[in-house]
Design an enzyme around this catalytic site. Structure first.
Site, PDB file in Angstrom:
ATOM      1  CG  ASP A 114      -1.870  -1.101   1.290  1.00  0.00           C
ATOM      2  OD1 ASP A 114      -2.171  -1.646   0.210  1.00  0.00           O
ATOM      3  OD2 ASP A 114      -2.324  -1.449   2.399  1.00  0.00           O
TER       4      ASP A 114
HETATM    5  N1  URA Z   1      -1.293  -5.999   3.704  1.00  0.00           N
HETATM    6  C1  URA Z   1      -1.772  -4.740   3.723  1.00  0.00           C
HETATM    7  O1  URA Z   1      -2.780  -4.470   4.338  1.00  0.00           O
HETATM    8  N2  URA Z   1      -1.107  -3.801   3.045  1.00  0.00           N
HETATM    9  C2  URA Z   1       0.029  -4.046   2.373  1.00  0.00           C
HETATM   10  O2  URA Z   1       0.601  -3.129   1.783  1.00  0.00           O
HETATM   11  C3  URA Z   1       0.536  -5.352   2.367  1.00  0.00           C
HETATM   12  C4  URA Z   1      -0.147  -6.318   3.042  1.00  0.00           C
END
Ligand code: URA
Length: 244
Positions: A114
């Site tokens: 993310d």
């Molecule tokens: N899980 C999440 O919630 N975000 C990420 O970026 C990776 C795994």
């Protein structure tokens, strides 16, 4: 009799070969050749368009022998605020973090993080490897350090071991300093955040520290490096592929 390996003839332009091995853009590697910094065997290369088989000839750049690799694999320590993408009209992307010598348009992401998450992102030119590293069938472990709103207890660890929010069972360990370590074997959208939300402990900060056999260790925020041969071998083995 022809050797078992390299039976087909491969002829690739010298500038393409150099660019593919991380020596920079086609323009930059042309300049390297023109500056007399590239040798093929014991002669100086003069024509960037010369066709060669990089597996059969010795290429030297600044007198250093080039070990030709068909594919490149790069680890990046993504800071928060950077998109896990190779290009974006508005935001900076992980590809922008690579030095020019590692910049290659063909590099693709083997799994995303993310925008607000941090840590290890792998980039590879091998599409099949990227696919397997991210496909749930191969159950590649991803390990995260997680900072949560509230401390993690035994009940939370037991819940993760059973499986929460419809995800596969995951290993959750509370660390002394209030953080937690979680290992998942899928890579679904917002997965870790959704898992912690399901136990009522929203994630404040998320750092990926490992993908399969590759660890973030030693890479500072914003830095990148090429995987070494041993890491590449372990990575391919982890998804039952021969090194390409
Ligand atoms: N899980 C999440 O919630 N975000 C990420 O970026 C990776 C795994």
């Amino acid at each position: 009799m022809a050797p078992a390996l390299y039976t087909e003839v491969v002829n690739i332009r010298l500038d393409r070969v150099l660019a593919s091995q991380g020596y920079g853009s086609r323009k930059r590697v042309k300049r390297l050749v023109k500056a007399g910094r590239v040798r093929i065997g014991d002669r100086l290369a003069v024509d960037p368009a010369e066709k060669i088989d990089p597996r059969r000839v010795a290429i030297y750049v600044d007198d250093v022998l080039l070990t030709y690799r068909r594919h490149l694999h790069v680890a990046v320590h993504k800071p928060p605020g950077i998109l896990s993408a190779t290009a974006d009209a508005n935001d900076p992307v992980v590809l922008d973090l690579l030095p020019e010598a590692l910049y290659r348009r063909e590099l693709g992401l083997a799994g995303r993080l993310d925008k607000d998450a941090e840590g290890l992102v792998l980039l590879t030119t091998d599409g099949q490897l990227a696919h397997r590293l991210t496909h749930p069938r191969w159950k590649v472990e991803k390990e995260y350090l997680v900072w949560t709103e509230a401390p993690i207890g035994d009940a939370d660890m037991a819940a993760f071991a059973e499986g929460v929010a419809g995800f596969l069972p995951a290993k959750l360990v509370a660390l002394e300093d209030g953080r937690a370590r979680v290992i998942v074997r899928e890579g679904k959208y917002h997965q870790v955040k959704r898992m912690f939300a399901a136990i009522g402990k929203p994630v404040r900060r998320l750092v990926r520290v490992r993908i399969g056999p590759i660890r973030l260790d030693g890479l500072k925020v914003g830095e990148s490096r090429m995987l070494d041969d041993a890491e590449v071998a372990r990575l391919y083995r982890s998804v039952s592929l021969e090194v390409g």
